[in-house]
Design a protein around this motif. Structure first.
Motif, PDB file in Angstrom:
ATOM      1  N   GLN A 140      82.965  34.368  -7.882  1.00 24.84           N
ATOM      2  CA  GLN A 140      84.278  33.889  -7.456  1.00 24.84           C
ATOM      3  C   GLN A 140      84.663  34.468  -6.105  1.00 24.84           C
ATOM      4  OE1 GLN A 140      86.374  31.608  -9.419  1.00 24.84           O
ATOM      5  NE2 GLN A 140      87.057  31.439  -7.288  1.00 24.84           N
ATOM      6  N   SER A 141      84.240  35.702  -5.837  1.00 25.03           N
ATOM      7  CA  SER A 141      84.573  36.304  -4.543  1.00 25.03           C
ATOM      8  C   SER A 141      83.912  35.549  -3.401  1.00 25.03           C
ATOM      9  CB  SER A 141      84.154  37.777  -4.523  1.00 25.03           C
ATOM     10  OG  SER A 141      82.738  37.916  -4.477  1.00 25.03           O
ATOM     11  N   TYR A 142      82.694  35.060  -3.621  1.00 27.73           N
ATOM     12  CA  TYR A 142      82.027  34.280  -2.587  1.00 27.73           C
ATOM     13  C   TYR A 142      82.684  32.913  -2.421  1.00 27.73           C
ATOM     14  CZ  TYR A 142      78.194  37.447  -1.567  1.00 27.73           C
ATOM     15  OH  TYR A 142      77.445  38.510  -1.121  1.00 27.73           O
ATOM     16  N   VAL A 143      83.060  32.305  -3.521  1.00 25.20           N
ATOM     17  CA  VAL A 143      83.773  31.025  -3.435  1.00 25.20           C
ATOM     18  C   VAL A 143      85.072  31.207  -2.652  1.00 25.20           C
ATOM     19  CG1 VAL A 143      84.957  29.237  -4.754  1.00 25.20           C
ATOM     20  CG2 VAL A 143      82.764  30.141  -5.572  1.00 25.20           C
ATOM     21  N   ASN A 144      85.818  32.245  -2.966  1.00 27.04           N
ATOM     22  CA  ASN A 144      87.083  32.489  -2.272  1.00 27.04           C
ATOM     23  C   ASN A 144      86.850  32.803  -0.794  1.00 27.04           C
ATOM     24  OD1 ASN A 144      88.424  32.112  -4.671  1.00 27.04           O
ATOM     25  ND2 ASN A 144      88.657  34.292  -5.114  1.00 27.04           N
ATOM     26  N   LEU A 145      85.769  33.519  -0.491  1.00 27.77           N
ATOM     27  CA  LEU A 145      85.443  33.832   0.899  1.00 27.77           C
ATOM     28  C   LEU A 145      85.282  32.557   1.714  1.00 27.77           C
ATOM     29  CD1 LEU A 145      84.467  35.802   3.167  1.00 27.77           C
ATOM     30  CD2 LEU A 145      82.160  35.525   2.218  1.00 27.77           C
ATOM     31  N   HIS A 146      84.509  31.616   1.174  1.00 29.21           N
ATOM     32  CA  HIS A 146      84.246  30.384   1.924  1.00 29.21           C
ATOM     33  C   HIS A 146      85.402  29.397   1.842  1.00 29.21           C
ATOM     34  CE1 HIS A 146      80.127  31.305   3.066  1.00 29.21           C
ATOM     35  NE2 HIS A 146      79.969  31.833   1.867  1.00 29.21           N
ATOM     36  N   ARG A 147      86.186  29.480   0.795  1.00 31.62           N
ATOM     37  CA  ARG A 147      87.296  28.542   0.639  1.00 31.62           C
ATOM     38  C   ARG A 147      88.507  28.951   1.458  1.00 31.62           C
ATOM     39  NH1 ARG A 147      88.720  27.541  -5.392  1.00 31.62           N
ATOM     40  NH2 ARG A 147      86.771  26.373  -5.227  1.00 31.62           N
ATOM     41  N   TYR A 148      88.849  30.241   1.420  1.00 36.17           N
ATOM     42  CA  TYR A 148      90.112  30.670   2.012  1.00 36.17           C
ATOM     43  C   TYR A 148      89.965  31.448   3.318  1.00 36.17           C
ATOM     44  CZ  TYR A 148      91.720  29.501  -2.678  1.00 36.17           C
ATOM     45  OH  TYR A 148      91.987  28.844  -3.849  1.00 36.17           O
ATOM     46  N   GLU A 149      88.894  32.222   3.470  1.00 34.54           N
ATOM     47  CA  GLU A 149      88.762  33.057   4.659  1.00 34.54           C
ATOM     48  C   GLU A 149      87.947  32.352   5.742  1.00 34.54           C
ATOM     49  OE1 GLU A 149      87.787  37.192   3.880  1.00 34.54           O
ATOM     50  OE2 GLU A 149      88.488  36.972   1.813  1.00 34.54           O
ATOM     51  N   GLN A 150      86.735  31.974   5.421  1.00 29.50           N
ATOM     52  CA  GLN A 150      85.909  31.293   6.417  1.00 29.50           C
ATOM     53  C   GLN A 150      86.189  29.795   6.485  1.00 29.50           C
ATOM     54  OE1 GLN A 150      81.771  32.324   5.940  1.00 29.50           O
ATOM     55  NE2 GLN A 150      82.171  34.516   6.012  1.00 29.50           N
ATOM     56  N   LYS A 151      86.822  29.275   5.447  1.00 32.21           N
ATOM     57  CA  LYS A 151      87.234  27.865   5.402  1.00 32.21           C
ATOM     58  C   LYS A 151      86.067  26.905   5.678  1.00 32.21           C
ATOM     59  CE  LYS A 151      92.016  28.922   6.686  1.00 32.21           C
ATOM     60  NZ  LYS A 151      92.529  28.779   5.320  1.00 32.21           N
ATOM     61  N   ASP A 152      84.929  27.217   5.079  1.00 38.74           N
ATOM     62  CA  ASP A 152      83.743  26.376   5.267  1.00 38.74           C
ATOM     63  C   ASP A 152      83.092  26.059   3.922  1.00 38.74           C
ATOM     64  OD1 ASP A 152      82.724  28.878   4.633  1.00 38.74           O
ATOM     65  OD2 ASP A 152      81.114  28.811   6.122  1.00 38.74           O
ATOM     66  N   GLU A 153      83.901  25.896   2.899  1.00 38.93           N
ATOM     67  CA  GLU A 153      83.379  25.695   1.543  1.00 38.93           C
ATOM     68  C   GLU A 153      82.396  24.534   1.470  1.00 38.93           C
ATOM     69  OE1 GLU A 153      85.004  24.907  -3.033  1.00 38.93           O
ATOM     70  OE2 GLU A 153      86.374  24.804  -1.330  1.00 38.93           O
ATOM     71  N   GLN A 154      82.739  23.398   2.074  1.00 34.15           N
ATOM     72  CA  GLN A 154      81.862  22.236   2.006  1.00 34.15           C
ATOM     73  C   GLN A 154      80.553  22.499   2.737  1.00 34.15           C
ATOM     74  OE1 GLN A 154      82.468  19.446   0.215  1.00 34.15           O
ATOM     75  NE2 GLN A 154      80.401  18.772   0.727  1.00 34.15           N
ATOM     76  N   HIS A 155      80.642  23.099   3.903  1.00 38.83           N
ATOM     77  CA  HIS A 155      79.431  23.405   4.671  1.00 38.83           C
ATOM     78  C   HIS A 155      78.560  24.402   3.915  1.00 38.83           C
ATOM     79  CE1 HIS A 155      76.771  23.917   8.016  1.00 38.83           C
ATOM     80  NE2 HIS A 155      77.119  25.165   8.223  1.00 38.83           N
ATOM     81  N   TRP A 156      79.177  25.386   3.285  1.00 36.80           N
ATOM     82  CA  TRP A 156      78.451  26.379   2.496  1.00 36.80           C
ATOM     83  C   TRP A 156      77.675  25.703   1.368  1.00 36.80           C
ATOM     84  CZ3 TRP A 156      80.496  28.819  -2.358  1.00 36.80           C
ATOM     85  CH2 TRP A 156      79.673  29.852  -2.815  1.00 36.80           C
ATOM     86  N   MET A 157      78.303  24.772   0.680  1.00 32.27           N
ATOM     87  CA  MET A 157      77.625  24.076  -0.406  1.00 32.27           C
ATOM     88  C   MET A 157      76.495  23.197   0.117  1.00 32.27           C
ATOM     89  SD  MET A 157      80.621  23.142  -3.187  1.00 32.27           S
ATOM     90  CE  MET A 157      81.684  22.268  -2.043  1.00 32.27           C
ATOM     91  N   GLU A 158      76.712  22.558   1.255  1.00 31.83           N
ATOM     92  CA  GLU A 158      75.668  21.719   1.827  1.00 31.83           C
ATOM     93  C   GLU A 158      74.448  22.547   2.224  1.00 31.83           C
ATOM     94  OE1 GLU A 158      77.474  19.563   4.994  1.00 31.83           O
ATOM     95  OE2 GLU A 158      78.607  18.240   3.648  1.00 31.83           O
ATOM     96  N   LYS A 159      74.659  23.792   2.662  1.00 29.69           N
ATOM     97  CA  LYS A 159      73.522  24.651   3.001  1.00 29.69           C
ATOM     98  C   LYS A 159      72.671  24.942   1.775  1.00 29.69           C
ATOM     99  CE  LYS A 159      75.884  27.903   5.198  1.00 29.69           C
ATOM    100  NZ  LYS A 159      76.143  29.122   6.003  1.00 29.69           N
ATOM    101  N   GLN A 160      73.308  25.041   0.621  1.00 33.07           N
ATOM    102  CA  GLN A 160      72.544  25.255  -0.613  1.00 33.07           C
ATOM    103  C   GLN A 160      71.692  24.020  -0.937  1.00 33.07           C
ATOM    104  OE1 GLN A 160      73.064  28.433  -1.110  1.00 33.07           O
ATOM    105  NE2 GLN A 160      74.773  28.159   0.321  1.00 33.07           N
TER     106      GLN A 160
END
Length: 235
Positions: A140-160
């Protein structure tokens, strides 16, 4: 006494399987034309699907879905959407044995995270409730990092998803199956054709699988990569 260096360590020779894998990677290429009369054997497809499902992802988040176009009708539906600047990819899709559309989740929602955690529990990954809770918090901490701090949640998932594409390409090469990674398509039209967004996904990249035809010019060209000393630094 000084610590042993890498050169002091015992050299472990490559196994026959490792040499075969390296050779497969050295000789694989992006197929440009497929033999429409050749199809993957069921056991080959099963192996490739296992590789996809087993692909690595950040904190085991598995933010993906894989749409496999196995029938002529399914591949025709994809090919029909490859228009304009992407029309050159239509024949690859139609003639390939199978085409995999690799999709990313639109959001790492709570239900998905709960499903992943429940599967890990079922598979015996937690020795205690504390270990399970620590895994939940870490992910959850990684999800929150990309969702709220880095604001790149979609890009993060696409990299996976691209990690899964790489696993698929490597596996295909090892199995002697030709493959083509395809980014040349309008993801909006593919999403619309298969109702992906209504299911919470969006297409990212496709991989065609099969066997090259005699008309595939790329099969005869030498592989070209920048020299090792230019792209790798060993410290």
């Amino acid at each position: 006494m000084s610590a042993p260096t890498a050169t002091d360590a015992k050299q472990v020779p490559l196994s026959a399987a490792s040499r075969t894998l390296v050779d497969a990677v050295r000789t694989r290429y992006a197929t440009k034309a497929y033999d429409a009369n050749r199809r993957l054997a069921p056991e080959q497809l099963d192996a490739l699907l296992t590789l996809l499902r087993s692909s690595p992802s950040s904190v085991n988040s598995q933010p993906w879905h894989f749409l496999v176009a196995a029938s002529d009708e399914a591949r025709d539906r994809i090919a029909a959407r490859l228009e304009g600047n992407f029309a050159y990819n239509a024949s690859k899709v139609r003639d390939a044995s199978h085409v995999v559309v690799l999709c990313a989740r639109q959001r790492m929602d709570d239900q998905h995270l709960a499903d992943v955690l429940a599967q890990e529990q079922k598979d015996g990954r937690f020795a205690s409730d504390e270990a399970r809770e620590n895994q939940r918090k870490s992910r959850q901490s990684y999800v929150n990092l990309h969702r709220y701090e880095q604001k790149d949640e979609q890009h993060w998932m696409e990299k996976q998803v691209y990690l899964a594409a790489g696993t698929l390409l490597l596996g295909a090469a090892a199995l002697g199956v030709d493959a083509t990674p395809i980014e040349g398509f309008d993801f909006r039209t593919i999403d619309e054709e298969f109702g992906l967004r209504a299911q919470g996904y969006s297409s990212v990249v496709m991989v065609a699988l099969g066997y090259h035809s005699d008309t595939d010019f790329n099969a005869q060209l030498p592989k070209s990569r920048l020299p090792q000393e230019q792209v790798i630094t060993v410290l």
